[in-house]
Design an enzyme around this catalytic site. Sequence first.
Site, PDB file in Angstrom:
ATOM      1  N   GLU A  94      35.010  41.235  49.945  1.00 16.54           N
ATOM      2  CA  GLU A  94      36.301  40.599  49.713  1.00 16.54           C
ATOM      3  C   GLU A  94      36.754  39.731  50.888  1.00 16.54           C
ATOM      4  OE1 GLU A  94      37.340  44.398  46.944  1.00 16.54           O
ATOM      5  OE2 GLU A  94      38.395  44.184  48.854  1.00 16.54           O
ATOM      6  N   ILE A 120      46.191  42.450  52.047  1.00 17.30           N
ATOM      7  CA  ILE A 120      46.284  41.324  51.121  1.00 17.30           C
ATOM      8  C   ILE A 120      44.985  41.299  50.328  1.00 17.30           C
ATOM      9  CG2 ILE A 120      45.328  39.678  52.797  1.00 17.30           C
ATOM     10  CD1 ILE A 120      47.382  37.614  51.619  1.00 17.30           C
ATOM     11  N   HIS A 161      42.299  51.205  54.416  1.00 19.98           N
ATOM     12  CA  HIS A 161      41.788  49.828  54.460  1.00 19.98           C
ATOM     13  C   HIS A 161      41.638  49.337  55.891  1.00 19.98           C
ATOM     14  CE1 HIS A 161      41.806  48.531  50.232  1.00 19.98           C
ATOM     15  NE2 HIS A 161      42.642  49.547  50.109  1.00 19.98           N
ATOM     16  N   ALA A 194      42.138  39.729  49.640  1.00 21.74           N
ATOM     17  CA  ALA A 194      41.503  38.649  50.402  1.00 21.74           C
ATOM     18  C   ALA A 194      40.435  37.892  49.621  1.00 21.74           C
ATOM     19  CB  ALA A 194      40.891  39.220  51.681  1.00 21.74           C
TER      20      ALA A 194
END
Length: 132
Positions: A53, A85, A36, A87
């Site tokens: 996102e 997280i 990520h 998002a």
Amino acid sequence: MAHGRPYAALAQVLAACDSAWVELAPVDWMAALAAHPRIGEKGGHAPDSSELEQSNVRSAAAETMAALAEGNRRYEERFGHVFLISAAGRTADEILAALRERMRNDPGTEVAVAASELRKIARLRLERMLSG
């Protein structure tokens, strides 16, 4: 999950996702975290999904983006992996507040929180792929 195909409904896909998730070891989570991009940055193994996102983050003020970049750096220094997280639908300020709050976690707690966020992202992406 591939071995369970075909699935009759989205609910079955999500149940298989949850079942597979339980079987993952911390080393698996760390590999997934490494795929990520940092919040506020482009890249990762699914850049189009990450861009979508994080779309609310991109419109943040320069000072918020700088604070996120610094927070990302400090987080990685403390925990050894990217801050993750889910998002989608969150503003940069909300994400920054969550990052600051999670910096208080001990490493064991934080890897569990990050793994939970990773699960949310996986489910969101499955839902998006299969819903249209």
